[in-house]
Design a protein around this motif. Structure first.
Motif, mmCIF file in Angstrom:
data_model
loop_
_atom_site.group_PDB
_atom_site.id
_atom_site.type_symbol
_atom_site.label_atom_id
_atom_site.label_comp_id
_atom_site.label_asym_id
_atom_site.label_seq_id
_atom_site.Cartn_x
_atom_site.Cartn_y
_atom_site.Cartn_z
ATOM 1 N N ASP A 196 0.830 -1.206 0.000
ATOM 2 C CA ASP A 196 0.000 0.000 0.000
ATOM 3 C C ASP A 196 0.865 1.257 0.000
ATOM 4 O OD1 ASP A 196 -2.718 0.925 0.022
ATOM 5 O OD2 ASP A 196 -2.340 1.680 2.040
ATOM 6 N N ALA A 197 1.946 1.232 0.793
ATOM 7 C CA ALA A 197 2.853 2.381 0.842
ATOM 8 C C ALA A 197 3.552 2.585 -0.497
ATOM 9 C CB ALA A 197 3.886 2.178 1.946
ATOM 10 N N THR A 257 2.453 1.806 -3.413
ATOM 11 C CA THR A 257 1.470 2.347 -4.357
ATOM 12 C C THR A 257 1.351 3.862 -4.200
ATOM 13 O OG1 THR A 257 0.228 0.264 -4.296
ATOM 14 C CG2 THR A 257 -0.915 2.199 -5.144
ATOM 15 N N ASP A 258 1.315 4.326 -2.950
ATOM 16 C CA ASP A 258 1.243 5.772 -2.702
ATOM 17 C C ASP A 258 2.511 6.475 -3.165
ATOM 18 O OD1 ASP A 258 -1.262 5.470 -1.614
ATOM 19 O OD2 ASP A 258 -0.540 5.379 0.461
ATOM 20 N N TRP A 259 3.675 5.893 -2.876
ATOM 21 C CA TRP A 259 4.945 6.517 -3.268
ATOM 22 C C TRP A 259 5.085 6.576 -4.786
ATOM 23 C CZ3 TRP A 259 8.122 3.077 0.601
ATOM 24 C CH2 TRP A 259 7.877 3.522 1.901
ATOM 25 N N GLY A 260 4.555 5.551 -5.458
ATOM 26 C CA GLY A 260 4.665 5.543 -6.918
ATOM 27 C C GLY A 260 3.971 6.718 -7.567
ATOM 28 N N ASP A 261 2.948 7.264 -6.893
ATOM 29 C CA ASP A 261 2.217 8.420 -7.429
ATOM 30 C C ASP A 261 2.788 9.749 -6.946
ATOM 31 O OD1 ASP A 261 0.455 6.784 -8.810
ATOM 32 O OD2 ASP A 261 -0.913 6.609 -7.106
ATOM 33 N N ASP A 262 3.803 9.683 -6.100
ATOM 34 C CA ASP A 262 4.444 10.909 -5.627
ATOM 35 C C ASP A 262 5.200 11.566 -6.780
ATOM 36 O OD1 ASP A 262 7.129 12.209 -4.375
ATOM 37 O OD2 ASP A 262 5.468 12.403 -2.962
ATOM 38 N N ILE A 263 5.165 12.887 -6.853
ATOM 39 C CA ILE A 263 5.777 13.620 -7.963
ATOM 40 C C ILE A 263 7.264 13.324 -8.090
ATOM 41 C CG2 ILE A 263 6.164 15.675 -6.544
ATOM 42 C CD1 ILE A 263 5.307 15.578 -10.303
ATOM 43 N N PHE A 264 7.934 13.136 -6.972
ATOM 44 C CA PHE A 264 9.370 12.859 -7.001
ATOM 45 C C PHE A 264 9.657 11.542 -7.720
ATOM 46 C CE2 PHE A 264 12.936 10.586 -4.982
ATOM 47 C CZ PHE A 264 13.984 11.427 -5.331
ATOM 48 N N PHE A 265 8.923 10.492 -7.346
ATOM 49 C CA PHE A 265 9.166 9.188 -7.959
ATOM 50 C C PHE A 265 8.618 9.124 -9.379
ATOM 51 C CE2 PHE A 265 9.425 8.083 -3.399
ATOM 52 C CZ PHE A 265 10.694 7.535 -3.396
#
Length: 649
Positions: A511-512, A514-522
């Motif tokens: 779940d984490a 998935t959230d990080w993958g949508d972060d602008i940095f990543f």
């Protein structure tokens, strides 16, 4: 009569005996009657030119060509008469004299150029303070002279090289001399307004403005508008001089033996820098910015940014000496890098700072990371810190305890190790997010974060492997584990809890991710990875990535994320744990059926499907109740339905 050559040399051994040539010619009239008149005319002309040679060096240079022509004619006639078989000695002397005169002429021209250069230089130095525009025109004259001499020297003798070198140095020296005279005048105006202390806006800035504008005129006099707006962030001379006393104070506090110079307190010199900028912010944004905006040369520059840019070398110099000292001390080095990135972020966020002409500033951190050995040392420090913290997370007594209060009631419950691991990975991300280099970012991702995620994945997978081993009938017979001990580990509710710990851990990390993958940095990191992949650059990846290029994700999905492959791995782990839960429950139900003759079913659930699967078995009810709390509503429903299907309910 002997040899003609010997005869002439005997009779005319020196140039000053040339007057006896008539007697010599008279004695030869019988042999060369036809040439008497012609030779007499030629001899008279030679005598005349010979006298003129010593009376005027300018005239002799002009007549050299005529002498050579006449000499050729005479030589031809004497050869035809079988009389003249070798060149007279005086002609050798004559040519030698002409060569010397030519050298003298070159030397005289040298002195003319040098005298002109000296005159222009002195005039420019005299006029620079009162009439800088005239002084700069003089400097341009000197530049044109030097360029002209350089152009002409390409076909000249090697000796001209020394003249060209001297002229180039004279040109550079004059520029420095003019700059220093204007700088001295500008420094005097700074003293009058109280710089480098905080400047009161009530003082008279007339002299300051005048001397500032002189320096702007001097620096950008010959610079085109296009060049002034180029990407190169040329340091403004006036701002460089403004930064001199600031730098001197910086050296005093942080590069000597004072108490303020401590290797474990880099925040002190960063704070000093920022407070200095704050002290002069109002002065720069009102007085200096006004001067720049009214200048025809540089109205498009930000005064405060220029001061920061001029002052930054103080910090860069400090770090250049500090990093080698602390790079082998993990805590000090990590602390230094953290403070450096905070400093960069403060300049970007507070002042929107970037050097003029640069769209993106790598920061002081970028200066450190530009040295591969410094980056590798820092990466190793952060990696060792992260791995040490990771080991602490998974070995603490409560690492695999399910935390029921950390998420909402309808969500799957994670273990404490999963929550702590998520926090650790977020901390690591914050450490390297300020880095601007793709290579540096991807190294942190692969060497630290992906390595930890792989290790955690393997740890969960191993726990599931162990569960399957302990529940396998074949393995049970040869495992050597006592039956009672084995039952406590995997039978009944203990088995469900164990599987839910694995399920919740995998679900939380998935779940984490998935959230990080949508972060602008990543997303930006993934986009850059895609761009490089599309250009087939991964096969020629930078040296820093050679060891991990095989681990990079295949970034080809336009709508994907950089964590897609890892998410799939954790999804597979979660699915495996889910299937083992269903299998375990089925096994427990079968055991209950065999021992309970009052077996019957009830068709109510947490959401209306099952309330109490087996009224006759308290242990089954207990496991179902635990699952209803540990799993999300969706997962619990999925497990329940799968269990029913396995019994054809």
């Amino acid at each position: 009569m002997g040899s003609v050559t010997e005869y002439i040399n005997e009779k005319l051994p020196r140039v000053d005996t040339l007057g006896d040539l008539d007697n010599l010619i008279s004695s030869l009239e019988d042999q060369q009657a036809a040439l008497n008149t012609q030779i007499q005319d030629i001899q008279t002309k030679i005598n005349s030119e010979h006298d003129a040679l010593f009376s005027s060096s300018d005239a002799i240079v002009k007549r050299v060509a005529e002498f050579r022509t006449t000499h050729g004619m005479l030589k031809d006639k004497l050869i035809n008469a079988s009389y003249y078989r070798s060149r007279p000695k005086f002609m050798d002397d004559l040519q030698g004299l002409v060569a010397e005169l030519e050298k003298f002429e070159i030397a005289r021209n040298y002195f003319v150029v040098l005298d002109e250069v000296r005159s222009i230089s002195e005039s420019a130095k005299t006029e620079i303070l009162d009439d800088p525009d005239l002084a700069l025109r003089k400097h341009n004259e000197l530049v044109q002279i030097v360029d002209h001499v350089c152009e002409q020297s390409r076909e000249a003798e090697d000796s001209v090289i020394h003249l060209v070198d001297f002229l180039c140095k004279s040109k550079d020296f004059l520029w420095l001399e003019l700059r220093e005279r204007l700088a001295t005048e500008f420094r005097a105006s700074l003293d009058r307004i109280g710089w480098p202390r905080r400047v009161s806006l009530e003082v008279n800035f007339e002299e300051f403005s005048r001397t500032f504008n002189k320096l702007l005129l001097f620096q950008f006099y010959n610079v085109s508008q296009q060049a002034r707006e180029s990407k190169a962030p040329d340091l403004i001379i006036a701002l460089e001089i403004l930064a001199e006393p600031l730098d001197l104070r910086f050296r005093y506090h942080f590069e000597g033996n004072r108490e303020t110079n401590k290797v474990d307190r880099p925040e002190w010199f960063f704070s000093h820098f920022i407070s200095t900028v704050e002290d002069h912010e109002q002065f720069m944004e009102t007085i200096v910015q006004g001067i720049l905006e009214q200048s025809p040369y540089i109205s498009h520059r930000e005064a405060l940014h220029e001061l920061i840019y001029a002052y930054l070398p103080s910090v860069q110099r400090k770090l250049k000496t500090l990093v080698p000292v602390v790079m082998h001390e993990p805590q000090l080095f990590s602390h230094l890098m953290l403070e450096t990135m905070k400093f960069d972020d403060h300049l970007r966020d507070t002042y929107l700072f970037a050097p003029y002409g640069q769209e993106e500033w790598a920061g002081i951190t970028g200066d450190i990371m530009s040295k591969p050995e410094w980056f590798e040392a820092w990466l190793l420090v952060e990696k060792e810190f992260a791995l040490t913290r990771y080991q602490e997370i998974i070995t603490t007594p409560d690492a695999w305890v399910i935390d029921f209060d950390s998420v909402g009631e309808i969500e799957s419950k994670p273990t404490k190790s999963a929550l702590r691991l998520r926090d650790l990975l977020e901390t690591i991300s914050e450490r390297y997010k300020p880095l601007k280099s793709f290579v540096h970012r991807i190294r942190f991702l692969m060497d630290i974060q992906i390595a930890i995620l792989d290790s955690y994945h393997n740890r969960i997978s191993s726990s599931l492997d162990a569960f399957e081993s302990l529940t396998s009938s074949i393995v049970r017979a040869v495992s050597g584990v006592h039956e009672e001990e084995r039952k406590k580990m995997v039978d009944g509710l203990a088995g469900v809890e164990r599987l839910c710990r694995a399920y919740g851990s995998a679900y939380a990390i998935r779940d984490a991710l998935t959230d990080w993958g949508d972060d602008i940095f990543f997303l930006e990191l993934y986009e850059e990875l895609n761009r490089r992949a599309s250009q087939n650059k991964l096969s020629k990846i930078p040296k820093e990535l050679e060891g991990i290029s095989s681990k990079l994700p295949d970034a080809v999905e336009e709508d994907g994320t950089i964590f897609d492959e890892i998410i799939k791995a954790y999804d597979a782990l979660r699915t495996r744990a889910e299937n083992l839960i269903i299998k375990h429950l089925s096994r427990e139900v079968q055991k209950a059926y065999k021992t309970d003759s009052a077996f019957r079913q009830s068709v109510k659930s947490k959401d209306g499907l099952v309330a109490d699967l087996f009224n006759s078995s308290a242990s089954i009810a207990e496991m179902i109740a635990f699952l209803s709390k540990a799993l999300s509503q969706t997962s619990f429903t999925k497990v329940s339905r799968a269990l029913y299907r396995s019994f054809n309910i």
